[in-house]
Motif scaffolding. Structure first.
Motif, PDB file in Angstrom:
ATOM      1  N   PHE A 115     -25.648  45.372 -76.784  1.00 40.17           N
ATOM      2  CA  PHE A 115     -24.848  46.271 -75.950  1.00 40.17           C
ATOM      3  C   PHE A 115     -23.464  46.444 -76.569  1.00 40.17           C
ATOM      4  N   ASN A 125     -16.233  46.422 -75.668  1.00 37.65           N
ATOM      5  CA  ASN A 125     -17.040  45.387 -75.046  1.00 37.65           C
ATOM      6  C   ASN A 125     -18.344  45.323 -75.831  1.00 37.65           C
ATOM      7  N   HIS A 126     -18.811  44.108 -76.092  1.00 38.40           N
ATOM      8  CA  HIS A 126     -20.009  44.028 -76.942  1.00 38.40           C
ATOM      9  C   HIS A 126     -20.743  42.717 -76.732  1.00 38.40           C
ATOM     10  N   SER A 127     -22.030  42.721 -77.015  1.00 35.40           N
ATOM     11  CA  SER A 127     -22.825  41.497 -76.963  1.00 35.40           C
ATOM     12  C   SER A 127     -22.226  40.482 -77.924  1.00 35.40           C
ATOM     13  N   ALA A 128     -22.177  39.228 -77.475  1.00 35.17           N
ATOM     14  CA  ALA A 128     -21.536  38.195 -78.284  1.00 35.17           C
ATOM     15  C   ALA A 128     -22.551  37.277 -78.964  1.00 35.17           C
ATOM     16  N   VAL A 129     -23.811  37.640 -78.885  1.00 38.08           N
ATOM     17  CA  VAL A 129     -24.881  36.805 -79.430  1.00 38.08           C
ATOM     18  C   VAL A 129     -24.863  36.846 -80.967  1.00 38.08           C
TER      19      VAL A 129
END
Lengths: 137, 204
Positions: B152, B166-170
């Motif tokens: 995301f 904003n972003h996925s931190a995985v």
């Protein structure tokens, strides 16, 4: 009314205080210069309200940066978000920590040499604290 | 003591040793990743075309032949992104110091291609060391990748008209067949990578 008076009261308090009894104390200060290719650095520190009443930080400024903003990194459902903090309340005799992965100061658009960085903390127009710290890469 | 007695004693000691070894093997569970999630079924990368920090065209072929740690972030991020890249670089350094070979490549895919030109990515990534691949480029090409991987990202505008992402931190782990193999959820800690990566890369 009290909120309107607070900056003036704090200003008087600051003027009346010696350095040893400053209302706001900083510790564990770490200034991170903007990484190569970027215009944004960060600052981390602990702020302690040494007074008997709440302090609300409303503005932070630095002569070395065009703007300084308080942000908080929030991890929610696996997504990292940065949330701007318009103000920061520090309760009487309490410490608020700015640390990596959490609250931090965004130091935006450098305007000069960054070997030493000055940060000024305001409650409305009242200058509560000035710190000077060496910055790190 | 006759030869027969000595033989029986040797056999007995050997049997006891084997019994102890077998008991240990059965009692100790095999080492498994501590925090990483290994996917029950791997997922292949889609075709995509992005640029690296040197301006070279990069496709899924860049992931073939070696393990990769992939993080989606952006250079104007002052906190989480440099922290994550530092964790990955430190983990790889420590794995190298401990003699783990091969080491995975680290890949930063920019979710802010508007600002993250190859030049800016190059300057930024040099700070974290060698062998870090930075990818940026056309937003449609980026979405091919993020959609396939469930990543995301969105712009988040600030009061002064600027924006953050904003972003996925995985952190995703790709195997040498360019397949999405495992993932590390945030927050990221060096020791978790040091413990789990050798297990993942050895097929545990």
């Amino acid at each position: 009314m009290m909120r309107a008076l607070l900056p003036a009261l704090l200003a008087v308090a600051v003027a009346a205080c010696s350095v040893d009894s400053a209302p706001l104390l900083a510790s564990d200060v770490a200034i991170v210069k903007p990484l190569p290719g970027t215009q944004i650095g960060a600052a981390y520190l602990a702020l302690t309200n040494a007074t008997g009443q709440q302090i609300t930080i409303t503005k932070i400024a630095s002569p070395q940066f065009a703007a300084v903003a308080m942000h908080e990194s929030i991890l929610e459902h696996g997504v990292s978000r940065m949330v701007a903090l318009q103000e920061l309340d520090i309760a009487a005799q309490q410490t608020v920590v700015f640390e990596r992965g959490g609250r931090h100061l965004m130091l935006m658009r450098p305007v000069g040499a960054l070997d030493n960085v000055t940060l000024q903390f305001f409650a409305d127009e009242a200058l509560l604290l000035t710190i000077d710290a060496a910055s790190a890469d | 003591m006759g030869l027969k007695s000595i033989f029986i004693a040797i056999v007995a000691v050997f049997a006891i040793g084997m019994g102890a070894w077998l008991s240990y093997q059965l009692a100790v569970p095999p080492a498994v990743p501590r925090t990483a999630t290994v996917l029950p079924a791997t997922a292949g990368l889609p075709d995509f075309a992005l640029s690296d920090q040197h301006g070279n065209r990069i496709s899924r072929d860049a992931f073939v032949g070696r393990w990769s740690l992939v993080f989606f972030g952006f250079t104007h991020c002052p906190d989480i992104c440099p922290l994550t890249l530092q964790v990955l670089a430190n983990a790889r350094q420590k794995l190298g110091d401990a003699g783990h070979i091969p080491l995975p490549q680290i890949v930063l895919v920019s979710v802010d291609p508007e600002r993250d030109t190859p030049e800016i990515l190059g300057e930024y990534l040099d700070y974290f060391g060698n062998d870090i691949l930075g990818l940026s480029g056309n937003i449609e090409e980026l979405r091919k990748l993020t959609s396939a991987l469930g990543i995301f990202f969105e712009k988040s505008f600030t009061d002064d008209g600027d924006y953050s992402m904003n972003h996925s931190a995985v952190v995703l782990v790709f195997n040498p067949r360019a397949e999405f193999h495992a993932l590390f959820s945030a927050p990221h800690v060096v020791d978790n990578f040091i413990h789990d990566l050798p297990l993942i890369m050895s097929g545990s």
